[in-house]
Write a protein that holds these residues in place. Structure first.
Motif, PDB file in Angstrom:
ATOM      1  N   ARG A  97       6.260  10.275   9.938  1.00 42.33           N
ATOM      2  CA  ARG A  97       5.628  11.466   9.370  1.00 42.33           C
ATOM      3  C   ARG A  97       6.639  12.431   8.786  1.00 42.33           C
ATOM      4  N   SER A  98       7.910  12.303   9.153  1.00 41.15           N
ATOM      5  CA  SER A  98       8.915  13.216   8.604  1.00 41.15           C
ATOM      6  C   SER A  98       9.319  12.836   7.185  1.00 41.15           C
ATOM      7  N   ASP A  99       8.946  11.648   6.727  1.00 40.86           N
ATOM      8  CA  ASP A  99       9.244  11.197   5.360  1.00 40.86           C
ATOM      9  C   ASP A  99       7.919  11.073   4.627  1.00 40.86           C
ATOM     10  N   LEU A 100       7.463  12.185   4.035  1.00 34.95           N
ATOM     11  CA  LEU A 100       6.128  12.231   3.439  1.00 34.95           C
ATOM     12  C   LEU A 100       5.990  11.273   2.262  1.00 34.95           C
ATOM     13  N   ALA A 101       7.014  11.170   1.437  1.00 30.09           N
ATOM     14  CA  ALA A 101       6.928  10.284   0.276  1.00 30.09           C
ATOM     15  C   ALA A 101       6.742   8.832   0.714  1.00 30.09           C
ATOM     16  N   ASP A 102       7.510   8.415   1.724  1.00 29.50           N
ATOM     17  CA  ASP A 102       7.388   7.043   2.220  1.00 29.50           C
ATOM     18  C   ASP A 102       6.036   6.834   2.884  1.00 29.50           C
ATOM     19  N   LEU A 103       5.577   7.834   3.671  1.00 32.69           N
ATOM     20  CA  LEU A 103       4.283   7.718   4.347  1.00 32.69           C
ATOM     21  C   LEU A 103       3.160   7.573   3.330  1.00 32.69           C
ATOM     22  N   THR A 104       3.218   8.359   2.245  1.00 28.45           N
ATOM     23  CA  THR A 104       2.178   8.295   1.219  1.00 28.45           C
ATOM     24  C   THR A 104       2.168   6.938   0.537  1.00 28.45           C
ATOM     25  N   ALA A 105       3.342   6.446   0.162  1.00 27.40           N
ATOM     26  CA  ALA A 105       3.417   5.155  -0.517  1.00 27.40           C
ATOM     27  C   ALA A 105       2.929   4.022   0.388  1.00 27.40           C
ATOM     28  N   ARG A 106       3.320   4.055   1.645  1.00 25.55           N
ATOM     29  CA  ARG A 106       2.919   2.993   2.568  1.00 25.55           C
ATOM     30  C   ARG A 106       1.441   3.087   2.916  1.00 25.55           C
ATOM     31  N   THR A 107       0.901   4.304   2.940  1.00 25.63           N
ATOM     32  CA  THR A 107      -0.537   4.469   3.182  1.00 25.63           C
ATOM     33  C   THR A 107      -1.337   3.830   2.053  1.00 25.63           C
ATOM     34  N   HIS A 108      -0.884   4.032   0.817  1.00 24.31           N
ATOM     35  CA  HIS A 108      -1.554   3.421  -0.327  1.00 24.31           C
ATOM     36  C   HIS A 108      -1.548   1.898  -0.196  1.00 24.31           C
ATOM     37  N   MET A 109      -0.425   1.328   0.201  1.00 24.55           N
ATOM     38  CA  MET A 109      -0.334  -0.121   0.382  1.00 24.55           C
ATOM     39  C   MET A 109      -1.236  -0.588   1.523  1.00 24.55           C
ATOM     40  N   ALA A 110      -1.274   0.177   2.609  1.00 29.37           N
ATOM     41  CA  ALA A 110      -2.110  -0.185   3.749  1.00 29.37           C
ATOM     42  C   ALA A 110      -3.581  -0.203   3.360  1.00 29.37           C
ATOM     43  N   ARG A 111      -3.990   0.758   2.562  1.00 26.06           N
ATOM     44  CA  ARG A 111      -5.383   0.804   2.118  1.00 26.06           C
ATOM     45  C   ARG A 111      -5.742  -0.456   1.335  1.00 26.06           C
ATOM     46  N   ARG A 112      -4.825  -0.933   0.533  1.00 26.04           N
ATOM     47  CA  ARG A 112      -5.094  -2.145  -0.242  1.00 26.04           C
ATOM     48  C   ARG A 112      -5.193  -3.366   0.683  1.00 26.04           C
ATOM     49  N   VAL A 113      -4.323  -3.444   1.692  1.00 23.98           N
ATOM     50  CA  VAL A 113      -4.395  -4.542   2.654  1.00 23.98           C
ATOM     51  C   VAL A 113      -5.741  -4.542   3.371  1.00 23.98           C
ATOM     52  N   LEU A 114      -6.247  -3.336   3.668  1.00 18.15           N
ATOM     53  CA  LEU A 114      -7.507  -3.199   4.394  1.00 18.15           C
ATOM     54  C   LEU A 114      -8.727  -3.257   3.477  1.00 18.15           C
ATOM     55  N   GLY A 115      -8.510  -3.471   2.182  1.00 18.83           N
ATOM     56  CA  GLY A 115      -9.631  -3.517   1.242  1.00 18.83           C
ATOM     57  C   GLY A 115     -10.180  -2.159   0.894  1.00 18.83           C
ATOM     58  N   LEU A 116      -9.326  -1.124   0.966  1.00 15.84           N
ATOM     59  CA  LEU A 116      -9.760   0.255   0.698  1.00 15.84           C
ATOM     60  C   LEU A 116      -9.055   0.802  -0.535  1.00 15.84           C
ATOM     61  N   GLY A 117      -8.669  -0.056  -1.435  1.00 15.73           N
ATOM     62  CA  GLY A 117      -7.865   0.363  -2.577  1.00 15.73           C
ATOM     63  C   GLY A 117      -8.668   1.103  -3.624  1.00 15.73           C
ATOM     64  N   PRO A 118      -7.984   1.665  -4.608  1.00 22.10           N
ATOM     65  CA  PRO A 118      -8.634   2.451  -5.665  1.00 22.10           C
ATOM     66  C   PRO A 118      -9.550   1.613  -6.551  1.00 22.10           C
ATOM     67  N   ASP A 119      -9.459   0.286  -6.454  1.00 25.57           N
ATOM     68  CA  ASP A 119     -10.344  -0.555  -7.265  1.00 25.57           C
ATOM     69  C   ASP A 119     -11.747  -0.640  -6.674  1.00 25.57           C
ATOM     70  N   GLY A 120     -11.962   0.038  -5.551  1.00 27.19           N
ATOM     71  CA  GLY A 120     -13.313   0.117  -4.986  1.00 27.19           C
ATOM     72  C   GLY A 120     -13.644  -0.947  -3.986  1.00 27.19           C
ATOM     73  N   GLU A 121     -12.733  -1.841  -3.652  1.00 25.69           N
ATOM     74  CA  GLU A 121     -13.012  -2.831  -2.622  1.00 25.69           C
ATOM     75  C   GLU A 121     -13.305  -2.138  -1.304  1.00 25.69           C
ATOM     76  N   GLY A 122     -14.182  -2.726  -0.526  1.00 27.04           N
ATOM     77  CA  GLY A 122     -14.492  -2.190   0.794  1.00 27.04           C
ATOM     78  C   GLY A 122     -15.543  -1.111   0.788  1.00 27.04           C
ATOM     79  N   ARG A 123     -16.147  -0.839  -0.382  1.00 25.81           N
ATOM     80  CA  ARG A 123     -17.179   0.185  -0.416  1.00 25.81           C
ATOM     81  C   ARG A 123     -18.426  -0.274   0.329  1.00 25.81           C
ATOM     82  N   SER A 124     -19.155   0.683   0.900  1.00 28.19           N
ATOM     83  CA  SER A 124     -20.415   0.341   1.549  1.00 28.19           C
ATOM     84  C   SER A 124     -21.443  -0.020   0.506  1.00 28.19           C
TER      85      SER A 124
END
Length: 491
Positions: free
Chosen positions: A464-491
């Motif tokens: 959490r002390s490295d916000l830029a890294d946390l943000t970038a890795r969160t974006h990647m994690a969302r894609r792994v979980l099917g929560l990416g900006p392309d809309g995968e994982g929507r209800s």
């Protein structure tokens, strides 16, 4: 006979499941046991219908962004929760990529999160919240609008048929999630078992006591009455409403002056297809003037066991039980000589909350429908059913010299006997921030090991002390979980 473990975790909810998997990552050779009194894991507060399923990330909740006396909005708590939820996403993605959680879609889906401001004060609060958060990278996608056409497009169920003269506004974030914490809990525990961990279901811890530098636990199989004994140098108690009574019976001095007050929750629920289709979001409003922050109303899209619903609430109810499967004597049995003063002070200093709870318990079905109508102007009461959600136990403690406080939000971490015993009390945001909270538990319970674990924890749960890294890795994690900006994982 006594069975020896390196760590015993009491309670089969998402907290113990998360801690067990973190320990299995950090110390693969350790013997870890999870002990749960019910016949299946994740059936109390982690169960889908015992919580709102919101992936709390600070995206929409007014109670995490209070207004200051000068009218400005303090967003620090929302930012903290957003960063904590990122840690959960990173850890889930790490395990999903390793193939141990099955399909992420079974327990997490994309559902937009929205804040709903009504009236001049509510709209001003919402606007201040939006302005305070929009510069943070975890909140960068938030949108604000008070345009009726935009609001009808975002939330047709809420804005079709609404009075055109009503002053309203909405914020919207597409990064919101709906989480099935019960499914997640069971997946985590199955993964722990596959790594050699012990998951003892239907086993109740009857007593706990110091034993040398560790702890001995007396355990009973509920179906047969058979007794056994476990011993470990480190014990974690994450048993929800059952935590405080167990600590009291064990004579843990740190909770001697703690009190507890149980609150049950109720929601209105519908599965009518056209209503569900018109509201694919979780929308949080603000408490009415004079009402406590725990009364924040919200209208949520939920997917449970593959079926879509809408739920609205919460409406407070009362039961003296500390767990849904607890005893009616739980509240009375929690009163001890050491906490009578705390209970009396809390009753004295929280009169408005007590009055609110009395009104809620006496509330009629018509009053509940009126509350729902502020969100759904065209509501038909016949489409909705009243369901009872989980049991929550609010921690009562002294703050300052004399004031009795009810810890309505956040979690209370208790550490005793040099960290060999750790325990968690409290509720919201709870499950959403389980990974970050369990890292705090590790720090309290294993202070001498944290230096050696820190690099691995940063790898699997972020820094959490490295916000830029946390943000970038969160974006990647969302894609792994099917929560990416392309809309995968929507209800």
């Amino acid at each position: 006979m006594t069975e020896e473990f390196d760590a015993v975790l009491i309670g089969g909810g998402v907290m113990s499941a998360t801690l067990g998997m973190l320990l299995s990552e950090l110390e693969p050779g350790w013997r870890i046991a999870v002990v749960e009194r019910l016949d299946e894991a994740g059936l109390e507060s982690s169960s889908a219908w015992n919580n709102a399923g919101t992936g709390h990330a600070g995206l929409c909740e007014f109670n995490y962004t209070p207004r200051r006396p000068d009218g400005s909005v303090d967003v620090s708590r929302a930012v903290e929760i957003g960063e904590q939820f990122s840690a959960s996403l990173l850890f889930w993605a790490h395990l999903a990529a390793a193939g141990v959680l099955g399909s992420p879609r079974d327990f997490v889906r994309s559902v937009p999160h929205s804040g709903f401001g009504r009236g001049p004060d509510g709209v001003a609060h919402l606007r201040g919240r939006y302005e305070g958060l929009r510069g943070h990278p975890l909140f960068a996608d938030q949108e604000f609008s008070d345009d009726p056409a935009v609001l009808r497009d975002w939330l047709p169920l809420m804005f079709d048929g609404r009075n055109a003269g009503e002053e309203v506004a909405v914020t919207r974030s597409a990064r919101g999630t709906d989480v099935g914490f019960g499914v997640l809990t069971r997946r985590l525990l199955a993964a722990l078992r596959s790594r050699g961990g012990t998951v003892a279901l239907g086993h109740e811890v009857r007593a706990m006591r110091r034993s040398g530098s560790g702890w001995t636990l007396d355990v009973r199989v509920r179906t047969t009455g058979e007794d056994s004994r476990l011993r470990a140098p480190n014990v974690f108690v994450g048993a929800g409403g059952g935590t405080l009574p167990l600590l009291q019976r064990a004579g843990v001095p740190e909770v001697r002056r703690y009190g507890a007050f149980p609150i049950s929750g109720q929601f209105l629920r519908t599965a009518r297809a056209d209503l569900v289709a018109a509201h694919r979001a979780k929308v949080y409003g603000h408490a009415d003037p004079g009402a406590p922050t725990i009364s924040v109303p919200h209208l949520d899209h939920r997917t449970v066991d593959g079926r879509e619903h809408l739920v609205f609430g919460p409406f407070a109810a009362f039961s003296p039980r500390f767990l849904r499967t607890g005893r009616r004597s739980d509240l009375l049995r929690s009163v001890r000589p050491g906490n009578v003063g705390v209970l009396a002070a809390s009753a004295r200093d929280n009169r408005s909350l007590m009055a609110y709870l009395v009104r809620q318990v006496a509330q009629t079905s018509r009053a509940r429908t009126t509350a729902l109508r502020t969100f759904v102007p065209t509501v038909d009461p016949g489409d909705w059913e009243l369901v009872t959600a989980g049991q929550r136990v609010q921690v009562l403690k002294m703050t300052g010299a004399r004031r009795g406080a009810m810890v309505g939000f956040g979690t209370e971490l208790v550490s005793s006997a040099g960290g060999s015993l750790t325990a968690l009390l409290g509720a919201s945001p709870g499950a959403s921030t389980a990974v970050a909270t369990m890292v705090d538990v590790l720090a309290a319970g294993f202070p001498g090991r944290m230096a050696g674990w820190s690099a691995r924890l940063a790898e699997i749960a972020g820094n959490r002390s490295d916000l830029a890294d946390l943000t970038a890795r969160t974006h990647m994690a969302r894609r792994v979980l099917g929560l990416g900006p392309d809309g995968e994982g929507r209800s």
